[in-house]
Design a protein around this motif. Structure first.
Motif, PDB file in Angstrom:
ATOM      1  N   LYS A  53       0.791  -1.230   0.000  1.00 26.19           N
ATOM      2  CA  LYS A  53       0.000   0.000   0.000  1.00 26.19           C
ATOM      3  C   LYS A  53       0.824   1.282   0.000  1.00 26.19           C
ATOM      4  N   SER A  54       2.081   1.211   0.440  1.00 18.80           N
ATOM      5  CA  SER A  54       2.834   2.453   0.656  1.00 18.80           C
ATOM      6  C   SER A  54       4.239   2.404   0.080  1.00 18.80           C
ATOM      7  N   PHE A  55       4.478   1.581  -0.927  1.00 20.49           N
ATOM      8  CA  PHE A  55       5.846   1.355  -1.405  1.00 20.49           C
ATOM      9  C   PHE A  55       6.598   2.657  -1.675  1.00 20.49           C
TER      10      PHE A  55
ATOM     11  N   ASP B 242      12.420   4.521   4.060  1.00 19.93           N
ATOM     12  CA  ASP B 242      13.715   4.010   3.601  1.00 19.93           C
ATOM     13  C   ASP B 242      13.513   3.359   2.229  1.00 19.93           C
ATOM     14  N   GLN B 243      13.648   4.159   1.172  1.00 25.62           N
ATOM     15  CA  GLN B 243      13.425   3.648  -0.170  1.00 25.62           C
ATOM     16  C   GLN B 243      14.492   2.644  -0.600  1.00 25.62           C
TER      17      GLN B 243
ATOM     18  N   ARG C 125      15.468  -2.916  -2.068  1.00 24.77           N
ATOM     19  CA  ARG C 125      16.227  -4.139  -1.814  1.00 24.77           C
ATOM     20  C   ARG C 125      15.303  -5.282  -1.385  1.00 24.77           C
ATOM     21  N   GLN C 126      14.306  -4.978  -0.561  1.00 29.87           N
ATOM     22  CA  GLN C 126      13.374  -6.012  -0.125  1.00 29.87           C
ATOM     23  C   GLN C 126      12.572  -6.556  -1.308  1.00 29.87           C
ATOM     24  N   SER C 127      12.146  -5.681  -2.211  1.00 33.86           N
ATOM     25  CA  SER C 127      11.390  -6.150  -3.376  1.00 33.86           C
ATOM     26  C   SER C 127      12.246  -7.080  -4.235  1.00 33.86           C
ATOM     27  N   MET C 128      13.515  -6.761  -4.365  1.00 33.32           N
ATOM     28  CA  MET C 128      14.421  -7.601  -5.153  1.00 33.32           C
ATOM     29  C   MET C 128      14.602  -8.972  -4.498  1.00 33.32           C
ATOM     30  N   ILE C 129      14.730  -8.981  -3.180  1.00 34.12           N
ATOM     31  CA  ILE C 129      14.903 -10.239  -2.456  1.00 34.12           C
ATOM     32  C   ILE C 129      13.637 -11.092  -2.546  1.00 34.12           C
TER      33      ILE C 129
END
Length: 281
Positions: A214-216, A221-222, A227-231
């Motif tokens: 909802k808040s990407f 901390d972008q 990095r989390q989306s990539m993982i």
């Protein structure tokens, strides 16, 4: 402008007809897919009109628009785009019809202006509504770097092209973290480039799925969000590979939710992609 107004009126009439036929509750879940093509068509015509005074160059799969300072840059941009076209479309299993529009902005400030971003925005590229927009490499390639190599290995074209292909396959029906994770994985595989960010063992906590959904773009901390989306996408790739990613995107494009698509293809829940710890709200 009269032509654009006719398209807008036609789009509204079609939307009203669909709403009357389907009813709102049934329509709501399919809304992104039903409106995807007409809204993208409107946006493309509007973008073409906004940049009607720009210079134009074309290659086999791309049409670049740019301003006079980048006359000497456009061939490099088109060459890089063509080099990265087949590797990217092969990974994602989709080739767009027609030529993709690339807008080359002279600097980061001029890229930020149409979106209302702050002048200190660091983005070198953005994909929106069928159009790839990039900052000229004149603005960011360092003097000590080999210009062509730096642009082809660190430039934003392959990343934004991946966004376009995800968008086309899923017809706009996807969360931001999914397309960002896929674009980063495509970029890493094709050019070897990886956005700077902490290693997993250096991170003490992660964002929750709700925050990522909802808040990407508003997360404080972008760097961590990217990095989390990539993982998360990396975990998915380990289980189902690129073939599975393509199947998930096709299911999203047919109107399935991410939860449904992920379960059908991978037998997983979305929560299983999350790293072990999450940041407190």
């Amino acid at each position: 402008m009269v032509y654009l107004e006719r398209i807008a009126v036609g789009t509204i009439c079609v939307a009203v007809l669909i709403l009357a036929t389907w009813g709102f509750p049934r329509l709501y879940g399919a809304l992104p897919i039903l409106t995807y093509k007409p809204l993208n068509t409107l946006a493309r015509y509007y973008t073409e009109w906004q940049t009607r005074g720009w210079l134009v160059s074309e290659s086999q799969h791309f049409r670049a628009k740019y301003l006079a300072p980048d006359v000497g840059i456009v061939d490099l941009v088109l060459d890089a785009a063509e080099e990265q076209y087949y590797p990217t479309t092969t990974l994602l299993g989709f080739q767009d019809s027609g030529k993709t529009l690339i807008l080359i902005y002279p600097d980061r400030q001029s890229l930020a202006q149409p979106f209302g971003w702050a002048n200190n925005e660091e983005a070198m590229g953005v994909y929106w509504a069928g159009v790839i927009r990039i900052v000229s490499p004149r603005d960011w390639v360092q003097p000590a770097e080999e210009f062509e190599i730096a642009f082809k290995t660190q430039g934003p074209v392959v990343h934004e092209l991946a966004h376009l292909l995800v968008d086309r396959l899923a017809k706009g029906n996807y969360p931001r973290w999914l397309t960002e994770g896929i674009a980063q994985q495509v970029e890493k595989q094709i050019t070897g480039y990886e956005l700077p960010g902490p290693e997993p063992e250096e991170i003490l906590a992660w964002y929750s799925l709700e925050e990522m959904d909802k808040s990407f773009d508003r997360l404080p901390d972008q760097t961590l969000a990217y990095r989390q989306s990539m993982i998360m996408v990396g975990r998915l790739l380990e289980k189902i590979g690129w073939e599975g990613i393509r199947e998930i995107l096709k299911l999203l494009g047919s109107g399935r939710s991410l939860e449904e698509a992920l379960y059908l293809v991978a037998g997983m829940r979305v929560e299983e992609l999350l790293p072990s710890f999450t940041l407190s709200p």
